[in-house]
Design an enzyme around this catalytic site. Structure first.
Site, PDB file in Angstrom:
ATOM      1  N   ALA A  74      34.819 -21.647 -18.240  1.00  0.00           N
ATOM      2  CA  ALA A  74      33.570 -21.121 -18.800  1.00  0.00           C
ATOM      3  C   ALA A  74      32.489 -21.187 -17.728  1.00  0.00           C
ATOM      4  CB  ALA A  74      33.163 -21.944 -20.020  1.00  0.00           C
ATOM      5  N   LYS A  75      31.369 -20.550 -18.050  1.00  0.00           N
ATOM      6  CA  LYS A  75      30.249 -20.508 -17.096  1.00  0.00           C
ATOM      7  C   LYS A  75      29.837 -21.896 -16.619  1.00  0.00           C
ATOM      8  CE  LYS A  75      27.365 -16.508 -17.258  1.00  0.00           C
ATOM      9  NZ  LYS A  75      27.041 -15.779 -18.465  1.00  0.00           N
ATOM     10  N   ARG A  76      29.862 -22.868 -17.561  1.00  0.00           N
ATOM     11  CA  ARG A  76      29.381 -24.210 -17.194  1.00  0.00           C
ATOM     12  C   ARG A  76      30.285 -24.868 -16.139  1.00  0.00           C
ATOM     13  NH1 ARG A  76      31.229 -24.318 -22.222  1.00  0.00           N
ATOM     14  NH2 ARG A  76      33.201 -25.378 -22.551  1.00  0.00           N
ATOM     15  N   ASP A  77      31.433 -24.256 -15.852  1.00  0.00           N
ATOM     16  CA  ASP A  77      32.301 -24.831 -14.826  1.00  0.00           C
ATOM     17  C   ASP A  77      31.810 -24.537 -13.418  1.00  0.00           C
ATOM     18  OD1 ASP A  77      34.292 -26.134 -16.465  1.00  0.00           O
ATOM     19  OD2 ASP A  77      34.915 -24.144 -17.087  1.00  0.00           O
ATOM     20  N   GLY A  78      30.619 -23.952 -13.309  1.00  0.00           N
ATOM     21  CA  GLY A  78      30.023 -23.785 -11.985  1.00  0.00           C
ATOM     22  C   GLY A  78      30.218 -22.400 -11.445  1.00  0.00           C
TER      23      GLY A  78
END
Ligand code: GLU
Length: 320
Positions: free
Chosen positions: A259-263
């Site tokens: 997901a986006k939060r994975d950087g």
């Protein structure tokens, strides 16, 4: 229910390089929803779709699945960035881009050919009446509104606009997935038009695949369990069920869906960290067993080495 097989299907391959591609040839496609930027997992799926289409002598189409007007409006410019990202890793497509928002009359015409009924159920009512959700969270519809009388429908329309569901008469459908084998499942009375008037993904995707001559569907394996439903609808609409090829999802180091939060997961993020699109293509190619990380490759180089039966079958763990 799901049978895995490894049998090679080499005899089926058409000769590729030098193959004459005409409109009569089948087509593969990549069909992103323009609601957020493509991440490396989406780009990898697009690359596999392109490789498999080209390897089997098919056209490769790109279709923008922009039916959810509110979500699309909340993410302006995403479509343009998605198309630019495909081009940046060297993937070209045949013909014009097709946008679902421009094809609403086709979806209405398809619905007119189906046996449908109005459904007034809320999510909560379905959750209470339905059997346990499938592993992907999908709840098969238990048929609550199927037998409403006209008087009952008229009464309910006063409080809630109806969704439209197709009457599947308890069908059961099997489709073929190139990597997962036979995928079978019950077909419930799924929604074809939502109660806000929007045409449902399951309807539009099938109408367009049939209209565009798509006979090879490559996409993320989160949609594997939708394929019996869609295959069934394809037959109802007079199409030939495509061959499916679901690509395992990309997961982060903890094994969760990327997901986006994975950087840094989009091309723009990666470029900002000094990794140009060509380097990302090599990362994707390496994940498919087609090149070394950092090797200078183009999609055509990868196509020369591509063997669909040798693709890694497990999820790709993306470490950035
Ligand atoms: N538009 C869908 C998505 O982005 C894919 C649909 C499909 O390939 O069938 O998840």
């Amino acid at each position: 229910m799901r049978r895995f097989f490894q049998a090679g299907r080499a005899g089926e391959e058409r000769s590729t390089r030098g193959a004459q591609m005409t409109d009569a040839a089948g087509a593969g496609r990549f069909a992103p929803s323009p609601t957020s930027d493509l991440h490396v997992g989406n780009l990898r799926t697009a690359l596999v779709a392109w490789l498999l289409a080209r390897h089997t002598g098919r056209r490769f189409l790109v279709r923008v699945e922009d039916l959810d007007a509110a979500r699309v409006a909340a993410a302006p410019d995403v479509e343009a960035r998605q198309l630019a990202d495909l081009a940046a890793i060297g993937l070209g497509w045949d013909g014009e881009i097709v946008r679902q928002s421009e094809r609403l009359d086709r979806y209405a015409a398809a619905i007119a050919r189906l046996e449908t009924y109005e459904c007034f159920c809320t999510r909560r009512e379905i959750a209470e009446a339905a059997s346990a959700p499938h592993e992907d969270g999908y709840r098969p519809y238990p048929g609550t509104c199927r037998a409403l009388t006209e008087a009952e429908r008229a009464e309910r329309r006063r409080t809630r606009p109806p969704a439209l569901r197709v009457n599947a008469h308890g069908a059961w459908m099997s489709v073929h997935d190139r990597w997962a084998g036979t995928v079978s499942g019950p077909v419930d009375d799924f929604v074809v038009r939502r109660n806000d008037g929007a045409y449902a993904y399951n309807l539009a995707v099938v109408v367009d695949d049939v209209a565009q001559g798509v006979d090879q569907v490559v996409r993320g394996d989160d949609l594997l369990s939708s394929s019996p439903r869609q295959g069934w609808l394809t037959e109802r609409l007079g199409g030939r069920v495509p061959e499916y090829a679901h690509v395992p999802l990309v997961v982060n180091a903890e094994g969760r869906r990327l997901a986006k939060r994975d950087g840094a997961v989009s091309l723009a993020d990666l470029a900002a960290r000094g990794r140009p699109a060509g380097a990302v293509l090599a990362t994707l190619g390496h994940s498919l067993g087609l090149c070394e990380p950092g090797e200078h490759v183009t999609p055509e180089t990868l196509l020369d080495r591509f063997d669909p039966d040798a693709l890694p079958r497990g999820p790709w763990v993306y470490g950035g």
